[in-house]
Design an enzyme around this catalytic site. Structure first.
Site, PDB file in Angstrom:
ATOM      1  N   ALA A 184      -1.719  -4.593   6.103  1.00 43.25           N
ATOM      2  CA  ALA A 184      -0.708  -5.551   5.657  1.00 43.25           C
ATOM      3  C   ALA A 184      -1.311  -6.936   5.424  1.00 43.25           C
ATOM      4  O   ALA A 184      -1.892  -7.534   6.324  1.00 43.25           O
ATOM      5  CB  ALA A 184       0.407  -5.655   6.698  1.00 43.25           C
ATOM      6  N   VAL A 219      -7.565  -2.249  -6.817  1.00 39.44           N
ATOM      7  CA  VAL A 219      -7.243  -0.864  -6.488  1.00 39.44           C
ATOM      8  C   VAL A 219      -6.284  -0.269  -7.523  1.00 39.44           C
ATOM      9  O   VAL A 219      -5.218  -0.823  -7.806  1.00 39.44           O
ATOM     10  CB  VAL A 219      -6.614  -0.763  -5.083  1.00 39.44           C
ATOM     11  CG1 VAL A 219      -6.360   0.697  -4.722  1.00 39.44           C
ATOM     12  CG2 VAL A 219      -7.538  -1.408  -4.046  1.00 39.44           C
ATOM     13  N   ARG A 273      -1.560   6.582   5.076  1.00 36.44           N
ATOM     14  CA  ARG A 273      -0.696   7.419   5.923  1.00 36.44           C
ATOM     15  C   ARG A 273      -0.454   8.795   5.328  1.00 36.44           C
ATOM     16  O   ARG A 273      -0.059   9.726   6.040  1.00 36.44           O
ATOM     17  CB  ARG A 273       0.634   6.722   6.203  1.00 36.44           C
ATOM     18  CG  ARG A 273       1.523   6.479   5.015  1.00 36.44           C
ATOM     19  CD  ARG A 273       2.828   5.788   5.448  1.00 36.44           C
ATOM     20  NE  ARG A 273       3.673   5.408   4.344  1.00 36.44           N
ATOM     21  CZ  ARG A 273       4.518   6.222   3.732  1.00 36.44           C
ATOM     22  NH1 ARG A 273       4.606   7.480   4.119  1.00 36.44           N
ATOM     23  NH2 ARG A 273       5.272   5.801   2.736  1.00 36.44           N
ATOM     24  N   SER A 308      -1.241  -4.054  -8.473  1.00 37.86           N
ATOM     25  CA  SER A 308      -1.756  -2.782  -9.003  1.00 37.86           C
ATOM     26  C   SER A 308      -0.670  -2.013  -9.750  1.00 37.86           C
ATOM     27  O   SER A 308      -0.885  -1.554 -10.878  1.00 37.86           O
ATOM     28  CB  SER A 308      -2.311  -1.935  -7.852  1.00 37.86           C
ATOM     29  OG  SER A 308      -3.391  -2.595  -7.214  1.00 37.86           O
ATOM     30  N   LEU A 333       4.394  -9.954  11.306  1.00 37.27           N
ATOM     31  CA  LEU A 333       2.979 -10.316  11.356  1.00 37.27           C
ATOM     32  C   LEU A 333       2.748 -11.695  11.970  1.00 37.27           C
ATOM     33  O   LEU A 333       1.713 -11.931  12.591  1.00 37.27           O
ATOM     34  CB  LEU A 333       2.368 -10.296   9.944  1.00 37.27           C
ATOM     35  CG  LEU A 333       1.958  -8.950   9.354  1.00 37.27           C
ATOM     36  CD1 LEU A 333       1.498  -9.148   7.925  1.00 37.27           C
ATOM     37  CD2 LEU A 333       0.853  -8.317  10.186  1.00 37.27           C
ATOM     38  N   TYR A 359      -6.323 -16.704  -3.067  1.00 40.69           N
ATOM     39  CA  TYR A 359      -6.199 -15.344  -2.545  1.00 40.69           C
ATOM     40  C   TYR A 359      -7.540 -14.857  -2.008  1.00 40.69           C
ATOM     41  O   TYR A 359      -7.612 -14.265  -0.919  1.00 40.69           O
ATOM     42  CB  TYR A 359      -5.708 -14.382  -3.631  1.00 40.69           C
ATOM     43  CG  TYR A 359      -5.911 -12.938  -3.226  1.00 40.69           C
ATOM     44  CD1 TYR A 359      -5.135 -12.362  -2.221  1.00 40.69           C
ATOM     45  CD2 TYR A 359      -6.916 -12.162  -3.811  1.00 40.69           C
ATOM     46  CE1 TYR A 359      -5.344 -11.059  -1.812  1.00 40.69           C
ATOM     47  CE2 TYR A 359      -7.128 -10.852  -3.406  1.00 40.69           C
ATOM     48  CZ  TYR A 359      -6.343 -10.307  -2.407  1.00 40.69           C
ATOM     49  OH  TYR A 359      -6.572  -9.025  -1.993  1.00 40.69           O
ATOM     50  N   LYS A 370      -8.525 -13.680   2.059  1.00 39.00           N
ATOM     51  CA  LYS A 370      -9.160 -12.439   2.505  1.00 39.00           C
ATOM     52  C   LYS A 370     -10.453 -12.726   3.266  1.00 39.00           C
ATOM     53  O   LYS A 370     -10.770 -12.049   4.254  1.00 39.00           O
ATOM     54  CB  LYS A 370      -9.442 -11.523   1.317  1.00 39.00           C
ATOM     55  CG  LYS A 370      -8.217 -11.072   0.560  1.00 39.00           C
ATOM     56  CD  LYS A 370      -7.219 -10.341   1.455  1.00 39.00           C
ATOM     57  CE  LYS A 370      -7.698  -9.005   1.939  1.00 39.00           C
ATOM     58  NZ  LYS A 370      -6.673  -8.257   2.704  1.00 39.00           N
TER      59      LYS A 370
END
Length: 306
Positions: free
Chosen positions: A55, A170, A19, A183, A35, A140, A144
């Site tokens: 998200a 990241v 953003r 991160s 969500l 995890y 994904k």
């Protein structure tokens, strides 16, 4: 005329970069949406030109809590959240030009050493899928994988354009002062304790990940999946050599095995290519990424370092 876009999870580490990216100038308006509630994003995506779905829960170690915890904390939010957001997109697909979904290199490789690889040179590419992670080992990573597969199923069925951005771990300067997340936690621990919590996973700069989301939607020739990652896994000794000149207090020097070298396991050619469907993003050198992250967070996260 300014473009109207939707960024889910907009206070998160990656979403904050998306953003704040140069390709998305203008004002920010916040909407509350669950969500896990079907239809919660119907009014949010209405009138949007692009949708960036970032998200999704990101943490490790839920396997030790049992299968119910894995399902509730990882699988369900990732998969059902994706289905709900894209279900809302489908209702307004006539106006939405493209969706960029934040997936992960975890959806490409299970990092088990037994994954199937399409390329003859043994490097993972966008053609590969993680087929080795389970709810018991690699929950995890499985979340994904399942979420991205569900997204492609919906996009294909409904006929709207989607690209998926598949980053590795990241790193880089944060556009948020939040102190949670893997991160940010990595950098805070390094700054406070001098401990380098890298164990050989590939890494990527958050600024490149943000650019990829924007260009993935705005480039009319974009297509499919994009790996955003270093070609090699980053061991602690490599990171130490990259940042030892910063003068960080208490920086711990990890052991470097004799003759150690990094192993190149990922192909990141597509996102860097200037030929379609490439995005022409020259990935940031990880030494720069680490330096910029640690230097900036001394200021942005000073309150968490006291």
């Amino acid at each position: 005329m300014a473009k109207v876009v939707c960024v889910t999870g907009c206070t998160g580490y990656v979403a904050s970069e998306v953003r704040m990216a140069e390709g998305l100038p203008g004002k920010l308006e916040l909407f509350k949406a669950d969500l896990l509630t079907e239809g919660a994003f119907d009014s949010v995506v209405q009138g949007c030109e692009y949708v960036f779905h970032t998200a999704s829960p990101f943490f490790f170690g839920s396997e030790s809590e049992g299968p119910e915890a894995v399902e509730a904390k990882l699988i369900k939010p990732a998969v059902d959240g994706t289905k709900n957001v894209l279900g809302s997109v489908a209702k307004h697909k006539a106006d939405i030009k493209c969706v960029a979904l934040t997936s992960s290199c975890a959806a490409i490789s299970g990092f088990t050493g037994t994954d199937k690889i399409a390329r003859e040179d043994g490097k993972f590419s966008e053609a590969d899928w993680n087929e080795t992670s389970t709810r018991e080992a690699g929950a995890y990573l499985l979340s994904k994988t399942l979420a991205e597969k569900a997204a492609w199923e919906i996009a294909t069925k409904e006929g709207f354009k989607m690209v998926t951005i598949c980053p590795s771990f990241v790193l880089g300067p944060a556009n948020t002062d939040r102190n949670d997340g893997e991160s940010i936690g990595f950098a805070l621990k390094l700054l406070k304790e001098g401990s380098i919590g890298l164990v050989g996973f590939p890494c990527v700069d958050v600024r490149d990940v943000g650019k990829a989301h924007i260009l993935g939607c705005t480039n009319p020739k974009s297509e499919g999946r994009y790996i955003l990652s270093s070609t090699f896994g980053v061991p602690a000794w490599w990171a130490y050599e990259a940042i030892e000149g910063l003068g960080l207090p208490n920086l711990q020097k990890p052991e470097k095995p004799e003759g150690a070298e990094v192993t190149h396991t990922f192909c990141n050619d597509k996102v860097q290519s200037t030929e379609a469907p490439g995005l022409g993003i020259k990935l940031t050198d990880l030494k720069t990424t680490l330096t910029d992250m640690l230097t900036s967070m001394k200021v942005s996260h000073a309150a968490h370092l006291a």
